[in-house]
Design a protein around this motif. Structure first.
Motif, PDB file in Angstrom:
ATOM      1  N   ARG A 204       0.835  -1.214   0.000  1.00 43.01           N
ATOM      2  CA  ARG A 204       0.000   0.000   0.000  1.00 43.01           C
ATOM      3  C   ARG A 204       0.864   1.256   0.000  1.00 43.01           C
ATOM      4  NH1 ARG A 204      -5.415  -0.684   3.380  1.00 43.01           N
ATOM      5  NH2 ARG A 204      -5.772  -2.879   3.052  1.00 43.01           N
TER       6      ARG A 204
ATOM      7  N   ASN B 259       2.172   1.825  -3.455  1.00 41.30           N
ATOM      8  CA  ASN B 259       1.097   2.326  -4.307  1.00 41.30           C
ATOM      9  C   ASN B 259       0.768   3.790  -3.966  1.00 41.30           C
ATOM     10  OD1 ASN B 259      -0.953   1.510  -6.380  1.00 41.30           O
ATOM     11  ND2 ASN B 259      -2.321   2.269  -4.780  1.00 41.30           N
TER      12      ASN B 259
ATOM     13  N   LYS C  62       1.158   6.596  -6.694  1.00 42.81           N
ATOM     14  CA  LYS C  62      -0.075   7.293  -7.107  1.00 42.81           C
ATOM     15  C   LYS C  62       0.132   8.805  -7.002  1.00 42.81           C
ATOM     16  CE  LYS C  62      -4.981   7.402  -5.947  1.00 42.81           C
ATOM     17  NZ  LYS C  62      -5.410   7.781  -7.279  1.00 42.81           N
TER      18      LYS C  62
ATOM     19  N   TYR D  35       0.649  -4.791  -7.281  1.00 44.17           N
ATOM     20  CA  TYR D  35       0.117  -4.038  -6.136  1.00 44.17           C
ATOM     21  C   TYR D  35      -0.611  -2.762  -6.568  1.00 44.17           C
ATOM     22  CZ  TYR D  35       4.416  -1.504  -7.086  1.00 44.17           C
ATOM     23  OH  TYR D  35       5.398  -0.807  -7.724  1.00 44.17           O
ATOM     24  N   TYR D  36      -0.761  -2.586  -7.888  1.00 42.66           N
ATOM     25  CA  TYR D  36      -1.394  -1.357  -8.405  1.00 42.66           C
ATOM     26  C   TYR D  36      -2.845  -1.256  -7.940  1.00 42.66           C
ATOM     27  CZ  TYR D  36      -3.528   1.799 -11.830  1.00 42.66           C
ATOM     28  OH  TYR D  36      -4.216   2.815 -12.434  1.00 42.66           O
ATOM     29  N   ASP D  37      -3.194  -0.124  -7.402  1.00 50.43           N
ATOM     30  CA  ASP D  37      -4.572   0.125  -6.979  1.00 50.43           C
ATOM     31  C   ASP D  37      -4.879   1.587  -7.296  1.00 50.43           C
ATOM     32  OD1 ASP D  37      -6.965   0.505  -5.777  1.00 50.43           O
ATOM     33  OD2 ASP D  37      -6.423  -0.378  -3.853  1.00 50.43           O
TER      34      ASP D  37
ATOM     35  N   ASP E 274      -7.499   3.287  -6.921  1.00 49.20           N
ATOM     36  CA  ASP E 274      -8.427   3.992  -6.056  1.00 49.20           C
ATOM     37  C   ASP E 274      -8.481   3.335  -4.672  1.00 49.20           C
ATOM     38  OD1 ASP E 274     -10.236   5.879  -5.486  1.00 49.20           O
ATOM     39  OD2 ASP E 274     -11.938   4.917  -6.512  1.00 49.20           O
ATOM     40  N   PRO E 275      -7.370   3.419  -3.933  1.00 47.32           N
ATOM     41  CA  PRO E 275      -7.328   2.691  -2.659  1.00 47.32           C
ATOM     42  C   PRO E 275      -8.413   3.171  -1.701  1.00 47.32           C
ATOM     43  CG  PRO E 275      -5.372   4.075  -2.932  1.00 47.32           C
ATOM     44  CD  PRO E 275      -6.148   4.179  -4.187  1.00 47.32           C
ATOM     45  N   GLU E 276      -8.984   2.204  -0.945  1.00 48.07           N
ATOM     46  CA  GLU E 276     -10.092   2.559  -0.057  1.00 48.07           C
ATOM     47  C   GLU E 276      -9.664   3.458   1.081  1.00 48.07           C
ATOM     48  OE1 GLU E 276     -12.249  -0.819   1.333  1.00 48.07           O
ATOM     49  OE2 GLU E 276     -12.890  -1.266  -0.735  1.00 48.07           O
TER      50      GLU E 276
END
Ligand code: B12
Ligand code: SF4
Length: 451
Positions: A391, A394, A398, A442-444, A446-448
């Motif tokens: 995270r 990322n 990001k 591990y790409y996200d 729009d992490p929560e």
């Protein structure tokens, strides 16, 4: 005529680092192996990054590999052995783990090829190839060869040149000191310049781990190379790897810029002095983290972009550190960011420590070597679990690549570098690294939760 096929294995990647013209480089090690091969052999080099491998017939196959591509290397080796060819493997991974490699190849060369390859060929011709050969560390003044560039694919923007081997520092995570030795072996200024003069292309990648070197004598040699490029009107554009403390000699960096240096790849690694201590990164400790920003400015003033390498997942890193690192990167104006996860590579002091402490979690070898490419958590660090590290990675990426930050960073680089070719490379390198992130496991987008 006997035929030697030399192969650089690659996974089929969709995009990113190994495929971008700004980051990829041809396999120089194989061009040296080819140069050491007797003239009565037909030689072909296949780099899977640019040419598909078709298992054509050959008498002898030589395969080079890092840890990250070793499994593809092993599978190519068995493909050729099934077809009746003899296979020799070389390069950094098998040099650290020759016994493992011997489960997949007929023979292994540990170390540098130049001083032993003719014996390997002679033994092959006599039908008595040994399992293991030890390649001595060569004297670069008397045993250095001109790589067979003519056999490398032309599908590359940059031509690699190596002017020195070895590093006295032995940082815990790095394979270079164990592989090339602690003595910094250098080619002479004249030898390097005459090689450069033979290169037709405009772009050179100095693949030395540290082109500037480790003391005043080394700096003098680097200055001689830069001055020679100017005096001889070479008009090359080039990049180097060097350590951050190279900026202590501002005149030298200025000279590098004038001779065509576009960007410098610098291992900052971390902004925590205690982590630098545990990594034993002495060059950075010598300059001090507090002087990183000043050093980056010195490169920028010389028109040289800074590609900074950082690692997270060190013992003691935590989510707050990820936020601080992002702030530092944004404040610093580093033009290109290579952010990875600390990974214990075979043969390094870090691997020895992690194994002794029973913290290696990826240990089903050789399969798990797939994960030793600096983007996977391979051991249990102290302070952050794997999920937090991914995270964190990322989160930082990001913030580097999503708008409007990305545009702001590029505008700043454009201003610092006054546009030009350096800036063109900064854009290209950023694009490649952004794509690598967007394709990462591990790409996200729009992490929560936020960091
Ligand atoms: C340029 C470079 C790259 C280039 C690739 C160049 C290429 N295709 O070869 C790029 C930028 C793409 C790259 C990427 C990576 N790299 Co890199 N890279 C280097 C660097 C700085 C120079 C390589 C070089 O040209 N060396 C000079 C040549 C002459 O040496 P050589 O290749 O080892 O070849 C000699 C011997 O090994 C032997 N030999 C080699 N092959 C063969 C084959 C046969 C048959 C025989 C007999 C002998 C033989 O003879 C050669 C002549 O003496 C090295 C550090 C170093 N000093 O080598 C790191 C290094 C190889 N990279 C490293 C790493 C970790 C990576 C990455 C994982 C980094 C990342 N974050 O993604 C990726 C992985 C790439 C992949 N395949 O997936 C590590 C590898 C350690 C390991 N155990 O794998 C090194 C050693 C640096 C380090 N800090 O430890 N890299
Ligand atoms: S990271 Fe750089 S300074 Fe440290 S051992 Fe490797 S090559 Fe030498």
């Amino acid at each position: 005529m006997k035929k030697l096929l030399l192969v650089n294995p690659s996974k089929k990647e969709r995009s990113g680092f190994l495929l971008s013209q700004f980051t990829r480089l041809p396999p120089l090690g194989l061009a040296y192996v080819a140069a050491a091969t007797p003239e009565n052999w037909e030689i072909k080099i296949i780099d899977e990054n640019v040419t598909p491998l078709e298992f054509e017939s050959a008498d002898l196959v030589g395969i080079s590999a890092f840890t990250a591509n070793i499994n593809r290397g092993y599978s190519i080796a068995s493909g050729f052995r099934q077809r009746g060819a003899k296979v020799v493997m070389g390069g950094v991974h098998v040099s650290m783990l020759p016994e493992e490699a011997l489960n997949h190849a007929d023979s292994v060369v540990v170390g540098e090829a130049e001083g032993i390859w003719r014996k390997v060929i002679k033994d092959f011709e006599a039908g008595r190839m040994a399992k293991k050969y030890l390649g001595p560390r060569i004297d670069l003044n008397t045993q250095s060869l001109t790589p067979r560039w003519d056999l490398l694919s032309r599908d590359y923007l940059m031509q690699p040149v190596l002017t020195a081997r070895g590093c006295p520092f032995n940082c815990s995570f790095c394979a270079v000191t164990r592989f090339f030795g602690a003595h910094y072996r250098q080619r002479t200024v004249e030898d390097v310049l005459s090689e450069l003069e033979k290169i037709a292309g405009k772009y050179i990648g100095f693949v030395d781990d540290n082109l500037v070197g480790y003391g005043p004598e080394n700096q003098k040699r680097a200055a001689g190379i830069f001055r020679g490029m100017i005096d001889r009107g070479m008009k090359k554009n080039w990049f180097m790897q060097t350590s951050v403390n190279a900026a202590e000699d501002e005149e030298l960096i200025e000279l590098a810029g004038r001779s065509g240096c576009l960007f410098a790849f610098i291992g900052f690694e971390t902004i925590k002095p205690e982590t630098l201590q545990s990594l034993k990164k002495r060059s950075n400790l010598k300059l001090g983290v507090k002087n990183y920003l000043k050093a980056i400015d010195i490169f920028h003033r010389a028109g040289i972009a800074v590609m900074g390498s950082f690692m997270i997942g060190n013992d003691g890193d935590d989510p707050d550190y990820c936020r601080r690192l992002l702030d530092f990167i944004l404040e610093s104006g580093v033009d290109v960011v290579q952010l990875s996860i600390l990974t214990p590579l075979p043969g390094t002091p870090l691997m020895e420590k992690i194994v002794n402490e029973g913290r290696l979690v990826c240990n089903n070898f050789p399969d798990d070597w797939e994960k030793f490419r600096m983007s996977w958590v391979t051991f249990r660090p102290i302070g952050m679990n794997a999920d937090l590290i991914y995270r964190g990675l990322n989160f930082i990426k990001k913030n580097l690549y999503d708008p409007p930050r990305f545009q702001q960073r590029m505008l700043r680089s454009f201003t610092n570098l006054k546009g030009g070719t350096s800036y063109k490379f900064v854009e290209g390198l950023n694009k490649a690294l952004e794509e690598t992130w967007r394709n990462a496991h591990y790409y996200d987008p729009d992490p929560e939760w936020s960091y």
